[in-house]
Design a protein around this motif. Structure first.
Motif, PDB file in Angstrom:
ATOM      1  N   ASP A  33      55.879 -18.272 -20.591  1.00 59.43           N
ATOM      2  CA  ASP A  33      54.721 -19.073 -20.986  1.00 59.43           C
ATOM      3  C   ASP A  33      54.189 -18.574 -22.325  1.00 59.43           C
ATOM      4  OD1 ASP A  33      54.917 -20.409 -18.591  1.00 59.43           O
ATOM      5  OD2 ASP A  33      53.121 -19.511 -17.702  1.00 59.43           O
ATOM      6  N   LYS A  34      53.850 -19.486 -23.210  1.00 54.43           N
ATOM      7  CA  LYS A  34      53.243 -19.129 -24.485  1.00 54.43           C
ATOM      8  C   LYS A  34      51.738 -19.148 -24.296  1.00 54.43           C
ATOM      9  CE  LYS A  34      53.321 -20.046 -29.358  1.00 54.43           C
ATOM     10  NZ  LYS A  34      53.983 -20.698 -30.472  1.00 54.43           N
ATOM     11  N   LEU A  37      48.862 -15.955 -29.940  1.00 53.76           N
ATOM     12  CA  LEU A  37      49.266 -14.913 -30.881  1.00 53.76           C
ATOM     13  C   LEU A  37      48.129 -13.958 -31.223  1.00 53.76           C
ATOM     14  CD1 LEU A  37      51.411 -17.110 -33.306  1.00 53.76           C
ATOM     15  CD2 LEU A  37      52.250 -15.444 -31.644  1.00 53.76           C
ATOM     16  N   ILE A  42      44.799 -15.239 -26.576  1.00 49.32           N
ATOM     17  CA  ILE A  42      45.352 -14.684 -25.337  1.00 49.32           C
ATOM     18  C   ILE A  42      44.251 -14.568 -24.286  1.00 49.32           C
ATOM     19  CG2 ILE A  42      46.330 -12.592 -24.305  1.00 49.32           C
ATOM     20  CD1 ILE A  42      47.878 -12.273 -27.039  1.00 49.32           C
ATOM     21  N   SER A  45      43.402 -18.000 -22.917  1.00 52.70           N
ATOM     22  CA  SER A  45      44.453 -18.489 -22.007  1.00 52.70           C
ATOM     23  C   SER A  45      44.366 -17.801 -20.652  1.00 52.70           C
ATOM     24  CB  SER A  45      45.837 -18.250 -22.606  1.00 52.70           C
ATOM     25  OG  SER A  45      46.049 -19.046 -23.736  1.00 52.70           O
ATOM     26  N   ILE A  78      53.169  -9.371 -23.820  1.00 49.85           N
ATOM     27  CA  ILE A  78      53.306 -10.571 -24.643  1.00 49.85           C
ATOM     28  C   ILE A  78      54.009 -10.211 -25.945  1.00 49.85           C
ATOM     29  CG2 ILE A  78      52.016 -12.411 -25.816  1.00 49.85           C
ATOM     30  CD1 ILE A  78      49.785 -10.986 -23.588  1.00 49.85           C
ATOM     31  N   ASP A  79      54.953 -11.039 -26.360  1.00 52.10           N
ATOM     32  CA  ASP A  79      55.639 -10.845 -27.638  1.00 52.10           C
ATOM     33  C   ASP A  79      54.675 -11.232 -28.761  1.00 52.10           C
ATOM     34  OD1 ASP A  79      57.122 -11.806 -30.046  1.00 52.10           O
ATOM     35  OD2 ASP A  79      58.851 -11.164 -28.880  1.00 52.10           O
ATOM     36  N   SER A  82      56.025 -14.416 -30.947  1.00 46.62           N
ATOM     37  CA  SER A  82      56.112 -15.761 -30.359  1.00 46.62           C
ATOM     38  C   SER A  82      54.889 -16.140 -29.523  1.00 46.62           C
ATOM     39  CB  SER A  82      57.355 -15.865 -29.481  1.00 46.62           C
ATOM     40  OG  SER A  82      57.225 -15.047 -28.332  1.00 46.62           O
ATOM     41  N   GLY A  83      54.152 -15.135 -29.052  1.00 49.28           N
ATOM     42  CA  GLY A  83      53.024 -15.400 -28.164  1.00 49.28           C
ATOM     43  C   GLY A  83      53.450 -15.668 -26.737  1.00 49.28           C
ATOM     44  N   GLN A  84      54.729 -15.436 -26.434  1.00 51.58           N
ATOM     45  CA  GLN A  84      55.236 -15.680 -25.071  1.00 51.58           C
ATOM     46  C   GLN A  84      55.123 -14.446 -24.199  1.00 51.58           C
ATOM     47  OE1 GLN A  84      59.244 -17.165 -25.872  1.00 51.58           O
ATOM     48  NE2 GLN A  84      58.567 -19.152 -25.133  1.00 51.58           N
ATOM     49  N   THR A  86      56.484 -11.865 -21.861  1.00 41.99           N
ATOM     50  CA  THR A  86      57.824 -11.318 -21.664  1.00 41.99           C
ATOM     51  C   THR A  86      57.984 -10.667 -20.303  1.00 41.99           C
ATOM     52  OG1 THR A  86      57.212  -9.237 -22.730  1.00 41.99           O
ATOM     53  CG2 THR A  86      58.196 -10.950 -24.124  1.00 41.99           C
TER      54      THR A  86
END
Length: 91
Positions: A33-34, A37, A42, A45, A78-79, A82-84, A86
């Motif tokens: 899931d994104k 960034l 974050i 979300s 979170i990466d 990419s904001g995904q 991990t």
């Protein structure tokens, strides 16, 4: 239509809206899931998904969010590129 019918329909509609909003608010975040960034994106979300944030830490290779969901302490990685999400693990 009688006022009793209107009240019954309004009650059903209100219940449906409440249940729908509750399901959205408690949608679990999963790897892939994104969620954003920036720390503020974050946090937004996570909060919108029902998580209580304990800490968000920015590291060179990842962002770590320590959160609580329904009493369970979790760490979400979170990466930062990419904001995904991990990885999610118990904390």
């Amino acid at each position: 239509m009688t006022s009793a019918s209107h009240l019954a329909k309004a009650g059903v509609l209100a219940s449906t809206v409440f249940l729908s909003l509750n399901a959205i608010a408690s949608a679990e975040i999963r790897p892939g899931d994104k969620i954003g960034l920036t720390v503020s994106d974050i946090a937004k979300s996570l909060e919108n998904s029902g998580y209580l944030i304990r800490e968000i830490e920015v590291k060179t290779d990842r962002i770590e969010a320590e959160v609580t969901l329904e009493g369970e302490k979790l760490e979400i990685k979170i990466d930062p590129q990419s904001g995904q999400v991990t990885r999610i693990e118990d904390d």
